[in-house]
Each structure stands twice: as structure tokens, then as C-alpha cells.
Design a protein around this motif. Structure first.
Motif, PDB file in Angstrom:
ATOM      1  N   UNK A   1       0.859  -1.178   0.000  1.00 36.30           N
ATOM      2  CA  UNK A   1       0.000   0.000   0.000  1.00 36.30           C
ATOM      3  C   UNK A   1       0.898   1.231   0.000  1.00 36.30           C
ATOM      4  N   UNK A   2       0.384   2.345  -0.577  1.00 37.59           N
ATOM      5  CA  UNK A   2       1.206   3.530  -0.809  1.00 37.59           C
ATOM      6  C   UNK A   2       0.566   4.735  -0.135  1.00 37.59           C
ATOM      7  N   UNK A   3       1.390   5.579   0.468  1.00 37.45           N
ATOM      8  CA  UNK A   3       0.905   6.818   1.075  1.00 37.45           C
ATOM      9  C   UNK A   3       0.359   7.732  -0.020  1.00 37.45           C
ATOM     10  N   UNK A   4      -0.935   8.070   0.067  1.00 37.89           N
ATOM     11  CA  UNK A   4      -1.573   8.884  -0.964  1.00 37.89           C
ATOM     12  C   UNK A   4      -1.924  10.283  -0.481  1.00 37.89           C
TER      13      UNK A   4
ATOM     14  N   UNK B   1       6.237   5.413   3.505  1.00 36.41           N
ATOM     15  CA  UNK B   1       5.605   5.901   2.277  1.00 36.41           C
ATOM     16  C   UNK B   1       5.000   4.735   1.511  1.00 36.41           C
ATOM     17  N   UNK B   2       5.706   3.629   1.501  1.00 34.57           N
ATOM     18  CA  UNK B   2       5.255   2.431   0.810  1.00 34.57           C
ATOM     19  C   UNK B   2       5.446   1.258   1.760  1.00 34.57           C
ATOM     20  N   UNK B   3       4.374   0.528   2.042  1.00 38.49           N
ATOM     21  CA  UNK B   3       4.377  -0.486   3.088  1.00 38.49           C
ATOM     22  C   UNK B   3       3.977  -1.835   2.506  1.00 38.49           C
TER      23      UNK B   3
ATOM     24  N   UNK C   1       4.363   8.475  -7.142  1.00 37.24           N
ATOM     25  CA  UNK C   1       3.550   9.690  -7.142  1.00 37.24           C
ATOM     26  C   UNK C   1       3.581  10.341  -5.764  1.00 37.24           C
ATOM     27  N   UNK C   2       3.790  11.661  -5.753  1.00 39.40           N
ATOM     28  CA  UNK C   2       3.844  12.383  -4.470  1.00 39.40           C
ATOM     29  C   UNK C   2       2.495  12.321  -3.774  1.00 39.40           C
ATOM     30  N   UNK C   3       2.531  12.244  -2.468  1.00 38.24           N
ATOM     31  CA  UNK C   3       1.299  12.230  -1.682  1.00 38.24           C
ATOM     32  C   UNK C   3       0.673  13.619  -1.657  1.00 38.24           C
ATOM     33  N   UNK C   4      -0.647  13.667  -1.576  1.00 42.67           N
ATOM     34  CA  UNK C   4      -1.356  14.928  -1.405  1.00 42.67           C
ATOM     35  C   UNK C   4      -1.173  15.368   0.039  1.00 42.67           C
ATOM     36  N   UNK C   5      -0.650  16.564   0.232  1.00 38.22           N
ATOM     37  CA  UNK C   5      -0.361  17.041   1.587  1.00 38.22           C
ATOM     38  C   UNK C   5      -1.235  18.235   1.928  1.00 38.22           C
ATOM     39  N   UNK C   6      -1.845  18.178   3.088  1.00 39.07           N
ATOM     40  CA  UNK C   6      -2.665  19.284   3.577  1.00 39.07           C
ATOM     41  C   UNK C   6      -2.087  19.725   4.912  1.00 39.07           C
ATOM     42  N   UNK C   7      -1.248  20.766   4.902  1.00 37.83           N
ATOM     43  CA  UNK C   7      -0.646  21.209   6.169  1.00 37.83           C
ATOM     44  C   UNK C   7      -1.700  21.746   7.128  1.00 37.83           C
TER      45      UNK C   7
END
Length: 824
Positions: free
Chosen positions: A44-47, A61-63, A171-177
Motif C-alpha cells: 500500500x502507498x501513502x496517498x 511511504x510504501x508499506x 507519485x507524491x502524496x497529497x499534503x494538507x498542512x
């Protein structure tokens, strides 16, 4: 607006960002993340993340889907994993607790659509003091509800647009600070929501690194200046304006330097829809961009303080530093802004400094420590965390008393390179922990493929070992069946990447087919684009080569190379240990089989079938045995168990088996046979005890005599299916008392009945009463449907065979009396 949200991929990012924010805001959490399944079903991948940047997540990030990590367990099991405190994390997931030893609680839930399709997992994190009870039931329901709506939204989006649910590893994860208070106004803009054109002043363009004269006003152009993880948050700005008439302060990271730069600084975007009497109302968005580095009255006040103060983004980058801090750290603002202190100051490069920052962010607890700045200036650091970052205060202090905790500077001779980061250490920790549980070479290979491929995004893996100075394939996984077939049987001295990396001892990283052909002309490339050849060396001896293959060109960073090199050593040691285990187990298992009957005798009117399963917990052989001894009047059935797993137990078992046969051949009655065997065991002076069950069945009679010495009672299934444990006079274990006597019990044995003798390995499980296990076996025997005695034995051992762990040996002896439907 239409241009920014066009396309299923962008809509998918928005859905993920909204879900992770809702999950965090609806609970007591300060951070959350969504992991989606990858194209490789093993990972599974951090999205998407909210609050904590991926850099703080280390290696997660990837597990690997099978990893003992809560979010992976929630994905594979489909259940909620709630850990209220660090103590619970240590108790149930010690590998995670060792890698992230901070005071936090977590809750992970599966992301599942209404039709049952499983897409990933959603996790949140909150600060947790000892004894914390964690989330309430209502908060857990909220989290599951958010995950369910996310699953339905992803399923609907896929059906409508065709965008895949799977998340690509690269692919970069979507980040919401996390939101924070506004800083100082820098530049203004006017965004026409109808045309999508954005008008901005020169200062606004300068903040984003745009040429005011060349800026085309397209939001897409502006988005290219942002960190990829922040583009979903940028699109959310317009939605907030249309839906709410305003935009709360949004923290965004703007790339500095040229297009290829990796340095970012944090800015904040604020905006609102004009008042109703404005001609632009509801069609325009007006606002400002705020630069976190800007001055102002508040900053001027901070600059006048003698103490050092600086602000860190959640990932540790410096976003602001006052003059006092620059003086104490002996560095310039240009050197430190946008960088992590431990990367630019050698005397702060001790891993414990990064650990302190990570601990403060994840546990949201104050952290303080002392550091010596060369040559002899001691500084006191205190970290004050909030979800959106850390404020750090630094003051001069005196040398600490002897023994007081302090972060020591590296020795003068240490190289000026960044220390190994916790994210890299995670891979080594995770693989080493998994390898400790792998015993056979097959298990080692499975662990390596399950852990290594997901961690680095590879699609192929092959392990070749050295046998007779040539390369032999031990294990392969991946969809290219012919991957590295050309390496099979190649001599060790051949000039090929798989052999040269082993003879030189240096790993080989090939990032493209062009590089491979340039270094090794004529070598087949197949459908793979990049390779990592890792030499497997144990105690200086070549064990083999582990090869990772990537379908697309893959760049191996310095961190990747270092971690893979370290992992190769662990794999080699594990393979060498497993090879020795396999060899010794083969010898032990062969000896065990040699001590048991090679075939059972055929006796008219009586059918017998036996099964033996060795324990899986060690390589020592056990003392379980069975035997079928024909006599002039019928047959004797014997099953026994010598305590322990050792050569001594096996030798004693062989001697007892021979003793039983000798007493039977001499014509002794069942009770006398058992008494004689008991005396034999005591006379052997082995200090071992044994249990035994002996049944004498005469041909043509519906009667048998049974005697037992501390052994589980046999089960009898009557022709009508009724099954019960026999009520026998249980005698003392063999080897306890020289004078023990054993009284036989007569049992009715109708034609068509089945008698089951077994050892305790089949019915005894840790933490469960043996009576429960016997009753479970009784029910299985009563209801098992089989066309032959062989099939019945296999059915009774079905679960035991399928178990990856058996703590004890298992022996089973089935006997069917008289002409019956079953036949062997």
C-alpha cells in the motif's frame, strides 16, 4: 477553476485531501494519512496526509501489505486497529514502537466501498499520555464513516472517469498542512473565477518566483511553482471561496531557485469573495499571499530579544530565524533558511537532534536538550510543538553536570556527511525483525520479496546462490517469467553483473537499459529497465546475489544505495543460517522417518492408516511414535510420546518401540506389556518420561483390550457416527515408578467402527485446555465425510498441515474394524 479540477486524477486528489482533513478535524488527532493499494497487491502507498509531512513518517511511504504495522493490518484484515497509547503500541506492535518510540496514539481503519471493495486504509495520530483511553466510540465511528464515504467516492470516481484507485509508488502524496495564524501581507491578487484568470501585483509574483511581465495569469502556471503535495490544497482555495465566501489561511510550499530546485519555503494564501455590493461579488476572489519570512512589528520585537528564536516547519526546515539565533548558531540566514539545522550544522548532526524534533512533532510534547557548539559553547534548546510546526528557543548555558543528558557533537575526525536518518533505519529494522522469524530458505526468500520490493517500488526479484562455483536460481517473484534466466548455471568467474557484484563484493546499480548495454554489451535486457545487483556475503564467503528489477527507469538515491547495501548483509546472513537449518532438518527428519514403520502390515478384517507431522518450531526431532504389530490372534496398535525434542528423545523412542515388540512377541498380556516397557525405560536411566497407549484387537471379535500410561484416550466412532473418547483406566506415565501396574480396559468394537489413536500435538494448544482440543477432534471425527481411511486421516490433519507453526510433533493412527464401506 474548471481548468484546475479537470481530470479524474485531480478530482481524486481533492477527494483524498477532503477525507483526511475531515478525519483529523472530527477527532482529537493532529495528523492523518490515507494509504491506497498499489498496482503490486503486496503493498500500500501513502496517498494523502494532513498535519504531518511524509518526511516524518520515515519509511512508511510504501508499506508491504503483510507488515506488522497497524495501517497494514487494518488494510489486510478489514478491521479497526485502535492503539490508545505508546504502551499499547509496544505491546501489540513492538516493531512500530521501536521505529517510532514516541508518546502517541493511533487508529487505523480500512477504506472500503459499500460493495465490499477494499482500497486502502485511513489512519490518524494524536498525542497520548500514559494511561490514555484514546478515541471515544463516537470518534471511532466517525473515522469509519469517513473511510466508508472515501471508499464510495473512489469507487464512483473510477466508474465515472476511469481513473484508477491504485496509487503509483512514485507519485507524491497529497499534503494538507495544518492551518495557522496569518503572517505579514506581501502580495495581492484578484482571481476571476469565471475565466479562471488571476491578476496579481509584482510582489505576489515575486513570492512565487514568477516574472510579472511573463505571467499568463493561469492558475495552472502558479501551481507549477508549488510542492506537488500542496497542489490539492491550492485548488481547495477556490472551492472554499465559492462555498464559504472566504479562504482560511492556507500554508503552501513554494519552490525556490530554478525549475529543478528541491528547496521550498512556506507561504500562506488568504482570500475572500467581495461584498455583495461589489460588482465582482461571487465571480471574483480577492486576497493576499503572506510570506512567513517577512518582517513587521511582531518580527521586529522578536529581533530585539537576546535569546535565539527560530521556527521550524513540520518537516524540520527552518522558516524563520532571528538575529539572536544566528549569532548563537554562528551561521547566516541564507545558509539556514529552508534547510534542516542538522543538515547544515555539523555540530548538530547527531541523530538524536533529529530524533528530538521528530519526537516533539509526533507526541506534541515539549522537548529540551543541551548541545556543545565547538569549541566550548554550551547551548540549551527547547522545542515547543504545534501541529503546524515547532518554535525553538536557544539560550547560552554552562557545561552540564557530569552524567546529565546532552547531545554530544561528533568527533573531529567524523566525516562531514549527514547521519543515517530514521527513515532509512526503518527498512533495516523491519527486514531484520522479519528475518528473525524466517527459519527455512523458502521463508527467508518470501520475507525478502514481501519486504524489499514494496519498500523500493520494484516489480521483479531473483535470488541466485552459489553451488559448485556456478549461479543457481533459488527464488524468483514478478510477472516476467524469464527475468535473468541467462544467469542460471553461469560460472562464478563470468563477466556479468550478477557474478561481478559477488566476486567484487560491491553492489551494482544500473538505472537504464542504455547503461546496462554500455557496461555489458550483448547482455539481454528483456522488459526490465533498471536493476540493483546486491552481493550476498556471509563472513566473507560468497552466498549469492539478490537482484531487484524495475519495469520503468529508476534512480537510486544515495540513501537507497546505502540501505540496500546494508540489507544485503542481513539477507546473506539469514540465507546462510537457513541453509544450515535446511541441511540439519533434512538429516533429522530422515532419521525420524527411519525410526518409524516404513509400511503398516495388512491384517485380515482390519485396516490401518498412520500419519506423522514433525514440529515446525525447531530442527530437533521428537519422540512421537506409532506401530502396528500383527499377532497370531489379531493385531496390537501402539502410539506413544517421549518427552522433549532431541536426539535422546528419538533414541529413547526407538528403544521403547523395540521393547513393545519384544514383549508382544513373547506373548505377554496388554497390562504386562506396558509394565515391562515401564521397567525398560527406568532401566535405561535416560531421565525421560513417556506416555503410551496400547490396544490389542483380535480378528473376528467385536472386542478389544486397551491400556494406557498417561496418554490421551483414543476416540471411537461407531457405525452410526456416534463418537466418544474411551473411558480407560489411566496408568502412570512410563519412567516414573518401577512398580507401576497397568490395568487393561475392555472396549466394544463393532464392525464398521473407527478407532483413532493420536499424540497430544494434535489436540493441545498453548493457553487452551487439552480437553477442549480432544473434544474438537471428536467432533471432527464424527462429522468428517471421507471415502477412504486415508482421506479421513488427511481431513483430520487438514488444519495442522496448513498451520505455519506447530509446537509439537503429531502422530495419528486410524484403525477400521471389519468389512466396512471404507477402503485404503
Amino acid at each position: 477553476m474548471r481548468g484546475l479540477t479537470a481530470g479524474g486524477a485531480a478530482e481524486r486528489e481533492d477527494v483524498l485531501a477532503a477525507a483526511v482533513v475531515e478525519a483529523v478535524e472530527g477527532t482529537s488527532a493532529y495528523a492523518g494519512s490515507v494509504f491506497l493499494r498499489s498496482r503490486d497487491p503486496r503493498s500500500i502507498v501513502l496517498a494523502a496526509t494532513c498535519g504531518v509531512p511524509p518526511s516524518l513518517l520515515g519509511g512508511w511511504r510504501l508499506i508491504a501489505a503483510g507488515s506488522p504495522i497497524p495501517v497494514a493490518v487494518a488494510y489486510t484484515s478489514g478491521r479497526t486497529v485502535h492503539l490508545a497509547s505508546a504502551e499499547e503500541t509496544m505491546r501489540f506492535y513492538p516493531q512500530l514502537a521501536v521505529a517510532l518510540p514516541y508518546a502517541f496514539g493511533s487508529c487505523s481503519v480500512p477504506v472500503r466501498a459499500s460493495d465490499g471493495a477494499l482500497f486502502g486504509a485511513l489512519a490518524i495520530v494524536w498525542p497520548a499520555a500514559p494511561g490514555s483511553e484514546g478515541l471515544s466510540k463516537a470518534q471511532r465511528r466517525h473515522l469509519r464513516s469517513v473511510a466508508g464515504r472515501l471508499g464510495d467516492a473512489l469507487a464512483e470516481l473510477h466508474a465515472r472517469t476511469g481513473v484508477p484507485v491504485e496509487w503509483e509508488a512514485g507519485t507524491a502524496a497529497v499534503e494538507t498542512p495544518a492551518h495557522s495564524a496569518a503572517a505579514v501581507q506581501v502580495g495581492l491578487f484578484d482571481w476571476d473565477l469565471g475565466s479562471g484568470i488571476l491578476s496579481a501585483d509584482d510582489t505576489f509574483c515575486a513570492v512565487f518566483g514568477l516574472d510579472p511581465g511573463a505571467f499568463d495569469g493561469r492558475p495552472e502556471t502558479l501551481a507549477t511553482r508549488l510542492h506537488p503535495g500542496d497542489r490539492a490544497a491550492f485548488r481547495a482555495c477556490a472551492r472554499e471561496a465559492v462555498g464559504q465566501g472566504r479562504i482560511a489561511a492556507r500554508r503552501l510550499r513554494v519552490r525556490e531557485g530554478g525549475d529543478g530546485g528541491e528547496r521550498h519555503r512556506t507561504v500562506q494564501l488568504w482570500g475572500r469573495v467581495p461584498e455583495a455590493d461589489d460588482a465582482r461579488a461571487r465571480t471574483h476572489l480577492v486576497g493576499a499571499v503572506l510570506d512567513a519570512r517577512a518582517g513587521g512589528a511582531a518580527v521586529a520585537a522578536v529581533e530585539r530579544l537576546p535569546d535565539g528564536l527560530f521556527s521550524l516547519a513540520p518537516d524540520g526546515r527552518v522558516t524563520y530565524v532571528n538575529r539572536g539565533a544566528l549569532h548563537l548558531l554562528d551561521i547566516s540566514a541564507d545558509e539556514v533558511l529552508g534547510q534542516c539545522l542538522w543538515d547544515v550544522l555539523p555540530w548538530l548532526s547527531d541523530p538524536s537532534v533529529e530524533y528530538r524534533h521528530r519526537s516533539a512533532m509526533i507526541s506534541q510534547a515539549l522537548s529540551s536538550f543541551l548541545v556543545s557548539r565547538p569549541p566550548d559553547q554550551w547551548l540549551a534548546f527547547s522545542l515547543h510543538p504545534q501541529p503546524d510546526g515547532v518554535t525553538c528557543r536557544v539560550t547560552p548555558t554552562t557545561r552540564p553536570p557530569s552524567g546529565e543528558a546532552a547531545c554530544a557533537p561528533p568527533p573531529a575526525s567524523a566525516p562531514a556527511t549527514a547521519p543515517a536518518r530514521l527513515g532509512a533505519m526503518y527498512h533495516v529494522l523491519q527486514l531484520s525483525c522479519a528475518l528473525t522469524e524466517a527459519v527455512t530458505t523458502r521463508q527467508v526468500c518470501e520475507v525478502v520479496s514481501d519486504q524489499l520490493l514494496p519498500a523500493f517500488g520494484g516489480q521483479q526479484m531473483a535470488i541466485y546462490v552459489v553451488r559448485n562455483k556456478a549461479m543457481r536460481l533459488l527464488h524468483h517473484t514478478g510477472h516476467h517469467e524469464t527475468f535473468l534466466d541467462w544467469l542460471q548455471g553461469v560460472p562464478l568467474h563470468a563477466r556479468l553483473p550478477g557474478t561481478e557484484t559477488l566476486t567484487s563484493g560491491a553492489p551494482l546499480f544500473i538505472e537504464s537499459q542504455k547503461d546496462l548495454v554500455r557496461g555489458y554489451p550483448g547482455i539481454p535486457t528483456g522488459q526490465v529497465s533498471s536493476w540493483a545487483y546486491l552481493p550476498l556475503l556471509a563472513s566473507g564467503r560468497p552466498v549469492g546475489t539478490c537482484v531487484l528489477g524495475f519495469d520503468a527507469p529508476h534512480h537510486f538515491t544515495e540513501k537507497d544505495r546505502g540501505v540496500l547495501t546494508a540489507l544485503a548483509g542481513l539477507i546473506a546472513q539469514a540465507l546462510e543460517r537457513a541453509r544450515l537449518y535446511d541441511s540439519e532438518f533434512a538429516v533429522a527428519h530422515g532419521l525420524q522417518q527411519a525410526l518409524l514403520p516404513h509400511r503398516l502390515p495388512k491384517v485380515p478384517g482390519i485396516r490401518t492408516v498412520a500419519r506423522y507431522l514433525p514440529a515446525t518450531s525447531g530442527m530437533d526431532i521428537g519422540g512421537d511414535w506409532y506401530d502396528v504389530i500383527p499377532t497370531d490372534s489379531g493385531v496390537c496398535l501402539v502410539i506413544g510420546d517421549v518427552e522433549g525434542h532431541s536426539i535422546a528423545a528419538a533414541a529413547t523412542m526407538a528403544q521403547l518401540r523395540s521393547a513393545v515388540r519384544a514383549f508382544v512377541a513373547a506373548g505377554h498380556a496388554p497390562g504386562d506389556v506396558m509394565s515391562g516397557v515401564n521397567r525398560t525405560l527406568i532401566d535405561l536411566d535416560s531421565d525421560l518420561l513417556a506416555s503410551c497407549c496400547y490396544v490389542h484387537l483380535e480378528t473376528g471379535r467385536d472386542h478389544a483390550d486397551a491400556v494406557t500410561a498417561g496418554h490421551p484416550a483414543p476416540l471411537l466412532r461407531l457405525p452410526d457416527g456416534t463418537t466418544n473418547a474411551l473411558d480407560l483406566d489411566v496408568g502412570t506415565l512410563l519412567g516414573v515408578d518401577h512398580s507401576s501396574t497397568y490395568v487393561p480396559t475392555g472396549i466394544a468394537l463393532p464392525v464398521g467402527s473407527v478407532l483413532a489413536l493420536y499424540t497430544d500435538g494434535l489436540v493441545e494448544k498453548p493457553g487452551t485446555d487439552i480437553g477442549t482440543g480432544i473434544d474438537r477432534l471428536r467432533v471432527s471425527l464424527a462429522h468428517a465425510r471421507a471415502d477412504s481411511l486415508d482421506e479421513l486421516a488427511d481431513r483430520l490433519l487438514h488444519h495442522a498441515r496448513g498451520s505455519s507453526y506447530r509446537a509439537d510433533d503429531i502422530a495419528l493412527l486410524l484403525t477400521e474394524h471389519g468389512p466396512a464401506p471404507m477402503a485404503t
